[in-house]
Design a protein around this motif. Structure first.
Motif, PDB file in Angstrom:
ATOM      1  N   GLU A  82       0.917  -1.018  -0.053  1.00 59.20           N
ATOM      2  CA  GLU A  82       0.072   0.044  -0.001  1.00 59.20           C
ATOM      3  C   GLU A  82       0.932   1.269  -0.125  1.00 59.20           C
ATOM      4  N   THR A  83       0.330   2.406  -0.656  1.00 65.90           N
ATOM      5  CA  THR A  83       1.191   3.683  -0.667  1.00 65.90           C
ATOM      6  C   THR A  83       0.921   4.442   0.583  1.00 65.90           C
ATOM      7  N   GLU A  84      -0.176   4.299   1.267  1.00 64.35           N
ATOM      8  CA  GLU A  84      -0.429   4.973   2.418  1.00 64.35           C
ATOM      9  C   GLU A  84       0.015   4.294   3.702  1.00 64.35           C
ATOM     10  N   THR A  85       0.648   4.813   4.615  1.00 66.73           N
ATOM     11  CA  THR A  85       1.246   4.474   5.739  1.00 66.73           C
ATOM     12  C   THR A  85       0.192   3.898   6.701  1.00 66.73           C
ATOM     13  N   LEU A  86       0.478   2.830   7.372  1.00 66.82           N
ATOM     14  CA  LEU A  86      -0.647   2.322   8.597  1.00 66.82           C
ATOM     15  C   LEU A  86      -0.373   3.158   9.684  1.00 66.82           C
ATOM     16  N   GLY A  87       0.683   3.762  10.022  1.00 70.30           N
ATOM     17  CA  GLY A  87       1.127   4.508  11.015  1.00 70.30           C
ATOM     18  C   GLY A  87       2.663   4.335  11.261  1.00 70.30           C
ATOM     19  N   HIS A  88       3.140   4.571  12.349  1.00 69.99           N
ATOM     20  CA  HIS A  88       4.624   4.291  12.607  1.00 69.99           C
ATOM     21  C   HIS A  88       4.756   4.028  14.090  1.00 69.99           C
ATOM     22  N   TYR A  89       5.981   3.660  14.725  1.00 66.10           N
ATOM     23  CA  TYR A  89       6.262   3.268  15.968  1.00 66.10           C
ATOM     24  C   TYR A  89       7.952   3.700  15.963  1.00 66.10           C
ATOM     25  N   THR A  90       8.323   3.640  17.279  1.00 62.13           N
ATOM     26  CA  THR A  90       9.848   4.101  17.620  1.00 62.13           C
ATOM     27  C   THR A  90      10.411   3.097  18.366  1.00 62.13           C
ATOM     28  N   TYR A  91      11.735   2.825  18.183  1.00 62.28           N
ATOM     29  CA  TYR A  91      12.432   1.867  18.957  1.00 62.28           C
ATOM     30  C   TYR A  91      13.829   2.216  19.146  1.00 62.28           C
ATOM     31  N   PRO A  92      14.566   2.039  20.274  1.00 66.18           N
ATOM     32  CA  PRO A  92      16.077   2.222  20.310  1.00 66.18           C
ATOM     33  C   PRO A  92      16.591   1.328  19.584  1.00 66.18           C
ATOM     34  N   LYS A  93      17.777   1.813  18.970  1.00 66.25           N
ATOM     35  CA  LYS A  93      18.712   1.042  17.928  1.00 66.25           C
ATOM     36  C   LYS A  93      20.036   1.395  18.504  1.00 66.25           C
ATOM     37  N   VAL A  94      20.866   0.293  18.551  1.00 70.66           N
ATOM     38  CA  VAL A  94      22.262   0.530  18.679  1.00 70.66           C
ATOM     39  C   VAL A  94      23.046   0.264  17.428  1.00 70.66           C
ATOM     40  N   LEU A  95      23.616   1.552  16.773  1.00 68.94           N
ATOM     41  CA  LEU A  95      24.498   1.214  15.687  1.00 68.94           C
ATOM     42  C   LEU A  95      25.592   0.816  15.653  1.00 68.94           C
ATOM     43  N   ARG A  96      26.102   0.340  14.694  1.00 71.97           N
ATOM     44  CA  ARG A  96      27.577  -0.609  14.590  1.00 71.97           C
ATOM     45  C   ARG A  96      28.561   0.144  15.505  1.00 71.97           C
ATOM     46  N   ASP A  97      28.696   1.312  15.546  1.00 72.83           N
ATOM     47  CA  ASP A  97      29.860   2.128  16.222  1.00 72.83           C
ATOM     48  C   ASP A  97      29.350   2.119  17.818  1.00 72.83           C
ATOM     49  N   GLY A  98      27.989   1.407  18.248  1.00 78.14           N
ATOM     50  CA  GLY A  98      27.878   1.558  19.678  1.00 78.14           C
ATOM     51  C   GLY A  98      26.903   2.587  19.993  1.00 78.14           C
ATOM     52  N   MET A  99      26.780   3.696  19.297  1.00 78.86           N
ATOM     53  CA  MET A  99      25.843   4.619  19.534  1.00 78.86           C
ATOM     54  C   MET A  99      24.483   4.384  19.554  1.00 78.86           C
ATOM     55  N   LYS A 100      23.516   4.699  20.597  1.00 79.73           N
ATOM     56  CA  LYS A 100      22.226   4.512  20.680  1.00 79.73           C
ATOM     57  C   LYS A 100      21.465   5.711  19.952  1.00 79.73           C
ATOM     58  N   VAL A 101      20.627   5.210  19.164  1.00 79.87           N
ATOM     59  CA  VAL A 101      19.736   6.175  18.492  1.00 79.87           C
ATOM     60  C   VAL A 101      18.253   5.734  18.698  1.00 79.87           C
ATOM     61  N   ILE A 102      17.284   6.661  18.440  1.00 76.75           N
ATOM     62  CA  ILE A 102      15.997   6.270  18.484  1.00 76.75           C
ATOM     63  C   ILE A 102      15.489   6.407  16.732  1.00 76.75           C
ATOM     64  N   CYS A 103      14.735   5.330  16.462  1.00 75.53           N
ATOM     65  CA  CYS A 103      14.333   5.329  14.848  1.00 75.53           C
ATOM     66  C   CYS A 103      12.812   5.297  15.032  1.00 75.53           C
ATOM     67  N   LYS A 104      12.552   5.979  13.923  1.00 78.76           N
ATOM     68  CA  LYS A 104      11.026   5.957  13.676  1.00 78.76           C
ATOM     69  C   LYS A 104      10.856   5.410  12.646  1.00 78.76           C
ATOM     70  N   VAL A 105       9.874   4.536  12.588  1.00 81.22           N
ATOM     71  CA  VAL A 105       9.666   3.410  11.516  1.00 81.22           C
ATOM     72  C   VAL A 105       8.171   3.721  11.145  1.00 81.22           C
ATOM     73  N   GLN A 106       8.244   4.300   9.955  1.00 80.64           N
ATOM     74  CA  GLN A 106       6.897   4.131   8.911  1.00 80.64           C
ATOM     75  C   GLN A 106       6.631   2.810   8.420  1.00 80.64           C
ATOM     76  N   VAL A 107       5.148   2.468   8.528  1.00 77.41           N
ATOM     77  CA  VAL A 107       4.788   1.104   8.549  1.00 77.41           C
ATOM     78  C   VAL A 107       3.969   1.011   7.246  1.00 77.41           C
ATOM     79  N   TYR A 108       4.006   0.131   6.292  1.00 75.10           N
ATOM     80  CA  TYR A 108       3.152   0.090   5.090  1.00 75.10           C
ATOM     81  C   TYR A 108       2.759  -1.521   5.028  1.00 75.10           C
ATOM     82  N   ALA A 109       1.265  -1.510   4.733  1.00 76.93           N
ATOM     83  CA  ALA A 109       0.741  -2.841   4.814  1.00 76.93           C
ATOM     84  C   ALA A 109       1.271  -3.620   3.354  1.00 76.93           C
ATOM     85  N   LEU A 110       1.731  -4.829   3.230  1.00 75.84           N
ATOM     86  CA  LEU A 110       2.153  -5.445   2.336  1.00 75.84           C
ATOM     87  C   LEU A 110       1.467  -6.929   2.112  1.00 75.84           C
TER      88      LEU A 110
END
Length: 170
Positions: A82-110
């Motif tokens: 679908e071309t319209e987003t269902l919504g989004h969620y956030t989660y904490p991610k640890v990058l390869r260099d060890g830095m922690k970032v918050i990611c906002k994830v837009q979700v699409y139905a497939l």
């Protein structure tokens, strides 16, 4: 608030990064015989927690195309996104260099229409088809759980309204 506390707060705000953007596919299928809705979950490669296919923005691809590409690369499924987003969620991610970032994830139905025998991350994850209720039990992110519940309600309405009405015999 003391001057020191205010300065500390201002410094924190200056160094806070905006959430990093990702795009995901909520992959689903409806069983032909039973009409049962199933969603795809897979394990993450690093922590083994249950997630949906997602990834970073890609050059010359719009958000929903990225979601479809990630579904193919990570879970080996393809279908109609679908071309319209269902919504989004956030989660904490640890990058390869060890830095922690918050990611906002837009979700699409497939809606899954096929599966690839070979795909980029085959063998690196466990992939399972489950009910929305089971998905809610398995995923850690509360906002993602809410997206599964909202998707279940939406699909229940769609599926119940899509059933042809019986025509009485004359």
């Amino acid at each position: 608030m003391t001057l020191l506390a205010r300065l500390a707060s201002d410094v924190q705000l200056m160094f806070r990064r905006p959430p990093r953007q990702q795009y995901a596919a909520l992959c689903y299928r409806v069983k032909k015989k039973t009409g049962e809705l199933e969603v795809l979950l897979m394990t993450s490669r690093d922590t083994g927690r249950w997630v949906i296919p997602k990834g970073w923005p890609m050059n010359r691809k719009c958000a929903y195309e990225v979601a479809a590409q990630e579904a193919l690369e990570e879970a080996g499924v393809r279908g109609t996104v679908e071309t319209e987003t269902l919504g989004h969620y956030t989660y904490p991610k640890v990058l390869r260099d060890g830095m922690k970032v918050i990611c906002k994830v837009q979700v699409y139905a497939l809606e899954v229409t096929g599966a690839a025998k070979n795909f980029k991350e085959k063998g690196e994850r466990t992939v399972e088809w489950v009910s929305c209720d089971e998905a809610v039990k398995r995923v850690q992110e509360a906002e993602l759980r809410n997206l599964f519940l909202a998707f279940k309600r939406r699909m229940a309405e769609k599926l119940s309204s899509g059933i042809p009405k019986q025509i009485p015999a004359e």
